[in-house]
Design an enzyme around this catalytic site. Structure first.
Site, mmCIF file in Angstrom:
data_model
loop_
_atom_site.group_PDB
_atom_site.id
_atom_site.type_symbol
_atom_site.label_atom_id
_atom_site.label_comp_id
_atom_site.label_asym_id
_atom_site.label_seq_id
_atom_site.Cartn_x
_atom_site.Cartn_y
_atom_site.Cartn_z
ATOM 1 N N LYS A 1 -19.515 -10.267 -2.405
ATOM 2 C CA LYS A 1 -19.301 -10.658 -3.802
ATOM 3 C C LYS A 1 -17.806 -10.600 -4.099
ATOM 4 O O LYS A 1 -17.118 -9.658 -3.696
ATOM 5 C CB LYS A 1 -20.065 -9.734 -4.762
ATOM 6 C CG LYS A 1 -19.805 -10.087 -6.241
ATOM 7 C CD LYS A 1 -20.823 -9.477 -7.183
ATOM 8 C CE LYS A 1 -20.604 -8.033 -7.509
ATOM 9 N NZ LYS A 1 -19.314 -7.711 -8.158
ATOM 10 N N GLU B 1 -21.138 -10.948 -16.274
ATOM 11 C CA GLU B 1 -21.022 -9.588 -16.827
ATOM 12 C C GLU B 1 -20.499 -9.620 -18.256
ATOM 13 O O GLU B 1 -19.416 -10.160 -18.525
ATOM 14 C CB GLU B 1 -20.113 -8.730 -15.930
ATOM 15 C CG GLU B 1 -20.009 -7.283 -16.437
ATOM 16 C CD GLU B 1 -19.582 -6.273 -15.380
ATOM 17 O OE1 GLU B 1 -19.425 -6.629 -14.205
ATOM 18 O OE2 GLU B 1 -19.420 -5.095 -15.765
#
Ligand code: KIV
Length: 264
Positions: A110, A176
């Site tokens: 990631k 997020e």
């Protein structure tokens, strides 16, 4: 394509993708029974190492924890965070991502977006390294913990960023701290699944930091639902142990090592 990644892609618009973080084999073994994705997150910096941010976590830290987590994983997709500074340019990103994949046999890495590193994602994917993107609040690059995508301009910018990450070849993307509207827009526009943290139910899947949802980390922003209060459970157990030792109730004869048996 990795079978586990194909399975994640097929979930888009069908069933929710469930993920959490792990830093050790014992926790990973429990998570693996239920989850689609286990992330070795650089959140270990705050949660395990007591740092103020994620910046000091090294590739070595990540490799060591991933090797532990890997031992507990049989079926989930194992994604690993590339630490800050390990993908500053294409050359170092390739070298470090290959090292991570080779050393740990994880399934994917990631990478947090800094709105500029799309070419890096492209090159990693070209080198057969599956990449998960990450936009919105990206702790490696942003200081301010705030909700993003609250204006139409911001929504559009986030959508563009997400689309460029998809175009670069990422198989999935973490959103997020996005407003529900921005998360919905991006999830509807992208072909790859979105994994939300603090970004509403409109995402294709959800992720939380395990220690937060278990009530162990002491970090509980509004988007964290506490499913247990491990702090209290551990406190109670340690208090009981302390009392038992002081009162000479532990160890009792049940715990003495007589004969040849070491285990119960
Ligand atoms: O490091 C981490 O745990 C993460 C999740 C919060 C998505 O990046």
């Amino acid at each position: 394509m990795n079978k586990k990644i194909r399975k994640i892609l097929l979930k888009k618009n069908k069933s929710k993708i469930v993920s959490l973080t792990a830093y050790s084999s014992s926790v990973a073994k429990i998570l693996d029974k239920f989850l689609d994705i286990v992330l070795v997150g650089d959140s270990m910096a705050n949660v395990l190492y007591g740092h103020k941010n994620t910046h000091k976590i090294t590739l070595k830290n990540i490799v060591e924890h991933t090797l532990s987590v890997k031992k507990g994983i049989k079926k989930s997709l194992l994604v690993v965070d590339m630490p800050k500074g390990s993908y500053n340019n294409i050359k170092s990103a390739k070298k470090n991502a290959k090292f991570l994949m080779y050393e740990t046999a994880c399934d994917a890495v990631k990478i947090e977006s800094n709105k500029k590193n799309f070419e890096i994602i492209k090159k990693l994917v070209k080198s057969n390294i599956p990449v998960m993107g990450h936009i919105g609040y990206t702790p490696q690059f942003k200081k301010k913990f705030r909700i993003e995508g609250q204006t139409i301009i911001e929504e559009k910018k986030l959508l563009k960023e997400a689309m460029l990450i998809e175009e670069a070849g990422a198989f999935s993307i973490v959103l997020e701290c996005l407003s529900p509207k921005a998360a919905k827009l991006i999830t509807n526009q992208l072909k790859i699944p979105t994994i939300g943290i603090g970004s509403s139910m409109f995402c294709d899947g959800q992720i939380l930091v395990t220690d937060d949802m278990l009530g162990l980390s002491g970090f509980y922003p509004k988007f964290v639902k506490k499913y247990a209060n491990l702090n209290r459970i551990i406190e109670k157990a340690v208090k009981k142990y302390t009392r038992d030792v002081k009162l000479k109730k532990f160890p009792s004869s049940n715990n003495y090592l007589n004969g040849t048996k070491l285990r119960k």
